[in-house]
Design a protein around this motif. Sequence first.
Motif, short mmCIF file in Angstrom:
data_model
loop_
_atom_site.label_atom_id
_atom_site.label_comp_id
_atom_site.label_asym_id
_atom_site.label_seq_id
_atom_site.Cartn_x
_atom_site.Cartn_y
_atom_site.Cartn_z
N PRO A 48 0.83 -1.21 0.00
CA PRO A 48 0.00 0.00 0.00
C PRO A 48 0.86 1.26 0.00
N ALA A 50 1.88 4.45 1.33
CA ALA A 50 1.70 5.05 2.65
C ALA A 50 1.23 6.50 2.57
N ILE A 51 1.64 7.18 1.54
CA ILE A 51 1.28 8.59 1.43
C ILE A 51 -0.18 8.76 1.06
N LEU A 55 -3.08 10.49 3.26
CA LEU A 55 -3.99 11.56 2.82
C LEU A 55 -5.43 11.19 3.12
N VAL A 93 9.79 7.35 13.01
CA VAL A 93 10.41 8.40 13.81
C VAL A 93 11.16 9.36 12.89
N GLN A 94 10.74 10.60 12.91
CA GLN A 94 11.43 11.61 12.11
C GLN A 94 12.28 12.47 13.03
N GLU A 115 1.88 21.39 8.56
CA GLU A 115 2.06 20.72 7.28
C GLU A 115 1.57 19.27 7.38
N ALA B 50 1.79 18.51 3.50
CA ALA B 50 2.94 17.80 2.92
C ALA B 50 2.53 16.45 2.34
N ILE B 51 1.55 15.84 2.93
CA ILE B 51 1.15 14.51 2.46
C ILE B 51 0.42 14.60 1.14
N ALA B 52 -0.49 15.54 1.04
CA ALA B 52 -1.20 15.72 -0.22
C ALA B 52 -0.21 16.07 -1.32
N GLY B 54 2.88 15.27 -1.41
CA GLY B 54 3.64 14.07 -1.72
C GLY B 54 2.88 13.14 -2.64
N LEU B 55 1.60 13.05 -2.41
CA LEU B 55 0.80 12.16 -3.26
C LEU B 55 0.77 12.69 -4.69
N LYS B 59 6.45 12.11 -4.36
CA LYS B 59 7.71 12.16 -3.61
C LYS B 59 7.40 12.21 -2.12
N ALA B 60 8.17 11.49 -1.35
CA ALA B 60 7.93 11.47 0.09
C ALA B 60 8.70 12.59 0.79
N THR B 92 13.26 15.20 5.06
CA THR B 92 13.07 14.71 6.41
C THR B 92 13.93 13.46 6.60
N VAL B 93 14.53 13.32 7.77
CA VAL B 93 15.29 12.12 8.05
C VAL B 93 14.45 11.17 8.89
N GLN B 94 14.21 10.01 8.36
CA GLN B 94 13.46 9.00 9.12
C GLN B 94 14.42 7.93 9.60
N GLU B 115 6.38 1.07 -0.22
CA GLU B 115 5.30 1.85 0.36
C GLU B 115 5.48 3.33 0.03
N ARG B 116 6.54 3.61 -0.67
CA ARG B 116 6.86 4.98 -1.09
C ARG B 116 6.98 5.92 0.08
N ARG B 117 7.54 5.44 1.15
CA ARG B 117 7.72 6.28 2.32
C ARG B 117 8.98 7.13 2.20
#
Lengths: 331, 331
Positions: A48, A50-51, A55, A93-94, A115, B50-52, B54-55, B59-60, B92-94, B115-117
């Motif tokens: 799936p 994730a983004i 949303l 965790v970011q 955001e 940011a999520i919208a 990204g979708l 890009k994550a 962002t660093v995850q 998952e395109r995270r």
Amino acid sequence: MPVTLKDIAEKAGVTSATVSMVINNKPNISAATRKRVLRIARELNYYPNAIARGLATRKANAIGVIVPNLASSFVVRILQGIKSTNRDIDYTVQLFDTIGQKETESQLFQRLARERRIDGAILIGSTESDEELRVFKDESVPCIVVARTCDFLDSVYVNNARGADDATDYLANKGHRDIACVICRKQSLPTNDRLAGYEAALKRHGMAVDQDMVLEVADDTMPEGRKVFERLMSLSRKPSAVFVPAGDMVAIGIVKEAKHRGIEVPAQFAVVGYDDIPAAEVVEPTLTTVRQPKLEMGDHAINIIVDKVEGRETALKHKELPTKFIPRESA
Amino acid sequence: MPVTLKDIAEKAGVTSATVSMVINNKPNISAATRKRVLRIARELNYYPNAIARGLATRKANAIGVIVPNLASSFVVRILQGIKSTNRDIDYTVQLFDTIGQKETESQLFQRLARERRIDGAILIGSTESDEELRVFKDESVPCIVVARTCDFLDSVYVNNARGADDATDYLANKGHRDIACVICRKQSLPTNDRLAGYEAALKRHGMAVDQDMVLEVADDTMPEGRKVFERLMSLSRKPSAVFVPAGDMVAIGIVKEAKHRGIEVPAQFAVVGYDDIPAAEVVEPTLTTVRQPKLEMGDHAINIIVDKVEGRETALKHKELPTKFIPRESA
DNA sequence: TTGTAGGCGTTATCAT
DNA sequence: ATGATAACGCCTACAA
């Protein structure tokens, strides 16, 4: 192109809504289609997005960890605590640090929250004022502060006054009547608490509280410790012991400089540090110190914030953890 | 409810498409509407979701940092390097660690990618086999390995053979003819490289390479160092020096145990460590060691991966950094 | 220069 | 038990 719900739906002869329900283990799906859909999903190697999910559900599935300076070993230990219990938790965790950034911690948090990048935040060792922390309260994203107290935010912290009191008390019980104190310059809450504990113990033992006996260093490094030793020795009221809430590295510097000058530790001069870093066991004599439960702090923080994010808990939570006095050779 | 593009559009009397173009600084917008839209956005305190975003852009805006164990100070230093140059970078660093997890590093990466995270990944100090790392190559998400070599992935690493050679060479030049070696048990690439460097230096100096002189410890801790000292002393070919690629804490343990038994360091027994941890300057005598440029490794890693993610660079990149020999008192 | 329309991949609410 | 359909908030052709 990655495979999507729709791809599976077509192959399975159902609609993507059905596939979604299967993937999310919703009830009211016939065993037959469930099985078929799952099989095809596996065949197609479906994951799936994730983004897109975020949303639709309005959740980032992420916790922001905001630190003022990742170079601090104290902060890193707490981070390790967070990560190690984070294992079982389905939040990313970011990591953010604010040193050298244009944004302050509160500004950064505000942006991340608005955001919608994070569902919750952990703020480690912030030195911002209560006033600035107020914005954390105002956002809809929950936040917990670690290693700092705060009335209006969830918090996890140690009883620094108690830790300092224990240390000072120990020295007093060993017969020391002139106990100096070395703190780190910046006037932070923890520093003040430790100072308060130091003074309380002195008073209880009937000793004069003397501001001249409290010295400041610039930061928690060995050279600073070596430097402050000279000032310690030239105090008019000559101390027989020193408590060093500034940190173990300063305490180690003091120990080393004392030895260097032929003063025996602890016989002629006793030293107690604060933190219990790995080097505390390396220096000779080994360093008596006050340990803070850093991993546990991280552990509590992540658990509490996840409870908040998922709405399981709403009441303000303040978790106080005890320090632990670690007697070694230097006092 | 958070304010969206549409809210701004309505107030400004334009459509959300226009607002989007303004927010993203696209050309072909009249100065008037640009100004008006920006003003309203500010008034409404607009932050893009940011999520919208990204979708829509696929890009994550995130880089995954995958580590086998965050408890390692080596790993943490590299992480600090990543974060400190990451300042200026809008990703962002995850953070993920795999210890105690059901997923291996490669499995985790694969999932995150699909998952395109994340848009890219940094893999620090992995001990997985080349075979397992292959999956990193197969995904469309770029990955760089740090503190490890790899033919088919971008990499940043130190020349461990050279570092070990330098250390051994130094001992040989001091006149030592019987130099033992203490390694960490797990057969990792870095360990093998260090061993190779150690042996190369011995040969160059005309010394016999003797497998009995190579001892193993379980992990990089002081007690392990103390324990191995006894074995060192009972070797048939008695060493006058030891090189400790296993790490500084083991080396410190050896130094302390030697002193404890009345053996003078370095006069009777010389010790060289590996890593240059803070405690190396604390132990007495201070520890001669080999420093790895950890911050620089992190720095290069994040820069390279961002270049890859943004398509500025496509060629495979292998960055080798030199170690630095740090002479102190123990050898 | 701006608007229209469609899509990004999911979830969720209705019907059926 | 499943299908239509409409969000979620933003971006991007293409049209006007």
